[in-house]
Design a protein around this motif. Structure first.
Motif, PDB file in Angstrom:
ATOM      1  N   ALA A  62      88.984  47.478  37.799  1.00  0.00           N
ATOM      2  CA  ALA A  62      88.136  47.168  36.647  1.00  0.00           C
ATOM      3  C   ALA A  62      88.943  46.507  35.535  1.00  0.00           C
ATOM      4  O   ALA A  62      88.494  45.537  34.922  1.00  0.00           O
ATOM      5  N   ALA A  63      90.157  46.998  35.288  1.00  0.00           N
ATOM      6  CA  ALA A  63      91.006  46.405  34.248  1.00  0.00           C
ATOM      7  C   ALA A  63      91.453  44.998  34.650  1.00  0.00           C
ATOM      8  O   ALA A  63      91.513  44.090  33.815  1.00  0.00           O
ATOM      9  N   ALA A  64      91.745  44.803  35.935  1.00  0.00           N
ATOM     10  CA  ALA A  64      92.264  43.520  36.408  1.00  0.00           C
ATOM     11  C   ALA A  64      91.243  42.392  36.295  1.00  0.00           C
ATOM     12  O   ALA A  64      91.623  41.219  36.172  1.00  0.00           O
ATOM     13  N   LEU A  65      89.982  42.707  36.313  1.00  0.00           N
ATOM     14  CA  LEU A  65      88.953  41.665  36.260  1.00  0.00           C
ATOM     15  C   LEU A  65      88.979  40.866  34.967  1.00  0.00           C
ATOM     16  O   LEU A  65      88.516  39.726  34.936  1.00  0.00           O
ATOM     17  N   ASP A  66      89.550  41.432  33.901  1.00  0.00           N
ATOM     18  CA  ASP A  66      89.571  40.757  32.603  1.00  0.00           C
ATOM     19  C   ASP A  66      90.959  40.316  32.164  1.00  0.00           C
ATOM     20  O   ASP A  66      91.154  40.007  30.988  1.00  0.00           O
ATOM     21  N   LEU A  67      91.927  40.301  33.079  1.00  0.00           N
ATOM     22  CA  LEU A  67      93.300  39.960  32.705  1.00  0.00           C
ATOM     23  C   LEU A  67      93.747  38.665  33.378  1.00  0.00           C
ATOM     24  O   LEU A  67      93.278  38.330  34.461  1.00  0.00           O
ATOM     25  N   PRO A  68      94.690  37.955  32.745  1.00  0.00           N
ATOM     26  CA  PRO A  68      95.235  36.751  33.374  1.00  0.00           C
ATOM     27  C   PRO A  68      96.220  37.126  34.480  1.00  0.00           C
ATOM     28  O   PRO A  68      96.584  38.295  34.645  1.00  0.00           O
ATOM     29  N   GLU A  69      96.692  36.124  35.210  1.00  0.00           N
ATOM     30  CA  GLU A  69      97.657  36.328  36.278  1.00  0.00           C
ATOM     31  C   GLU A  69      98.877  37.078  35.766  1.00  0.00           C
ATOM     32  O   GLU A  69      99.355  36.832  34.659  1.00  0.00           O
ATOM     33  N   GLY A  70      99.417  38.004  36.554  1.00  0.00           N
ATOM     34  CA  GLY A  70     100.600  38.767  36.165  1.00  0.00           C
ATOM     35  C   GLY A  70     100.652  40.092  36.886  1.00  0.00           C
ATOM     36  O   GLY A  70      99.829  40.400  37.738  1.00  0.00           O
ATOM     37  N   VAL A  71     101.640  40.901  36.533  1.00  0.00           N
ATOM     38  CA  VAL A  71     101.803  42.243  37.092  1.00  0.00           C
ATOM     39  C   VAL A  71     101.645  43.229  35.952  1.00  0.00           C
ATOM     40  O   VAL A  71     102.253  43.070  34.896  1.00  0.00           O
ATOM     41  N   TYR A  72     100.821  44.247  36.179  1.00  0.00           N
ATOM     42  CA  TYR A  72     100.487  45.179  35.106  1.00  0.00           C
ATOM     43  C   TYR A  72     100.571  46.623  35.615  1.00  0.00           C
ATOM     44  O   TYR A  72     100.445  46.878  36.797  1.00  0.00           O
ATOM     45  N   GLN A  73     100.767  47.537  34.676  1.00  0.00           N
ATOM     46  CA  GLN A  73     100.658  48.970  34.969  1.00  0.00           C
ATOM     47  C   GLN A  73      99.895  49.603  33.827  1.00  0.00           C
ATOM     48  O   GLN A  73     100.307  49.500  32.665  1.00  0.00           O
ATOM     49  N   ARG A  74      98.768  50.222  34.165  1.00  0.00           N
ATOM     50  CA  ARG A  74      97.980  50.885  33.111  1.00  0.00           C
ATOM     51  C   ARG A  74      98.665  52.169  32.699  1.00  0.00           C
ATOM     52  O   ARG A  74      99.265  52.852  33.520  1.00  0.00           O
ATOM     53  N   ALA A  75      98.555  52.511  31.420  1.00  0.00           N
ATOM     54  CA  ALA A  75      99.065  53.800  30.945  1.00  0.00           C
ATOM     55  C   ALA A  75      98.128  54.879  31.465  1.00  0.00           C
ATOM     56  O   ALA A  75      96.915  54.800  31.309  1.00  0.00           O
ATOM     57  N   ARG A  76      98.689  55.874  32.133  1.00  0.00           N
ATOM     58  CA  ARG A  76      97.892  56.974  32.686  1.00  0.00           C
ATOM     59  C   ARG A  76      97.671  58.031  31.633  1.00  0.00           C
ATOM     60  O   ARG A  76      98.576  58.382  30.896  1.00  0.00           O
ATOM     61  N   GLN A  77      96.453  58.539  31.583  1.00  0.00           N
ATOM     62  CA  GLN A  77      96.116  59.611  30.637  1.00  0.00           C
ATOM     63  C   GLN A  77      96.527  60.948  31.242  1.00  0.00           C
ATOM     64  O   GLN A  77      96.215  61.220  32.398  1.00  0.00           O
ATOM     65  N   PRO A  78      97.253  61.786  30.490  1.00  0.00           N
ATOM     66  CA  PRO A  78      97.616  63.107  31.022  1.00  0.00           C
ATOM     67  C   PRO A  78      96.372  63.951  31.254  1.00  0.00           C
ATOM     68  O   PRO A  78      95.393  63.843  30.523  1.00  0.00           O
ATOM     69  N   ARG A  79      96.420  64.769  32.288  1.00  0.00           N
ATOM     70  CA  ARG A  79      95.268  65.631  32.619  1.00  0.00           C
ATOM     71  C   ARG A  79      95.423  66.981  32.004  1.00  0.00           C
ATOM     72  O   ARG A  79      96.363  67.545  31.774  1.00  0.00           O
TER      73      ARG A  79
END
Length: 79
Positions: A62-79
């Motif tokens: 879902a996040a990747a659909l709105d981003l330009p070309e590149g390599v990304y890592q989403r910040a994970r929310q602690p549980r």
């Protein structure tokens, strides 16, 4: 066109390809609490193919659909 159905343990979304030919087979999405499956019939092999995504993979998609070309890592929310 799409439909949404609420089952006992999942939500089922069916995507129907509309428009000019050639059309793709329907995609059936089952959203469970722990994962999401995508199923589509493959006429070439006469079989249904299923892909399973974890919740994290789905959120990345879902996040990747709105981003330009590149390599990304989403910040994970602690549980």
């Amino acid at each position: 066109m799409f439909s949404i159905e609420h089952e006992f343990d999942s939500t089922v979304i069916t995507l129907v390809d509309e428009g000019t030919a050639p059309l793709q087979e329907d995609v059936i999405i089952n959203a469970f609490e722990e994962c999401v499956t995508l199923t589509q019939f493959d006429a070439r092999t006469d079989q249904s193919i299923t892909i399973t995504l974890s919740v994290n993979q789905l959120q990345d998609l879902a996040a990747a659909l709105d981003l330009p070309e590149g390599v990304y890592q989403r910040a994970r929310q602690p549980r």
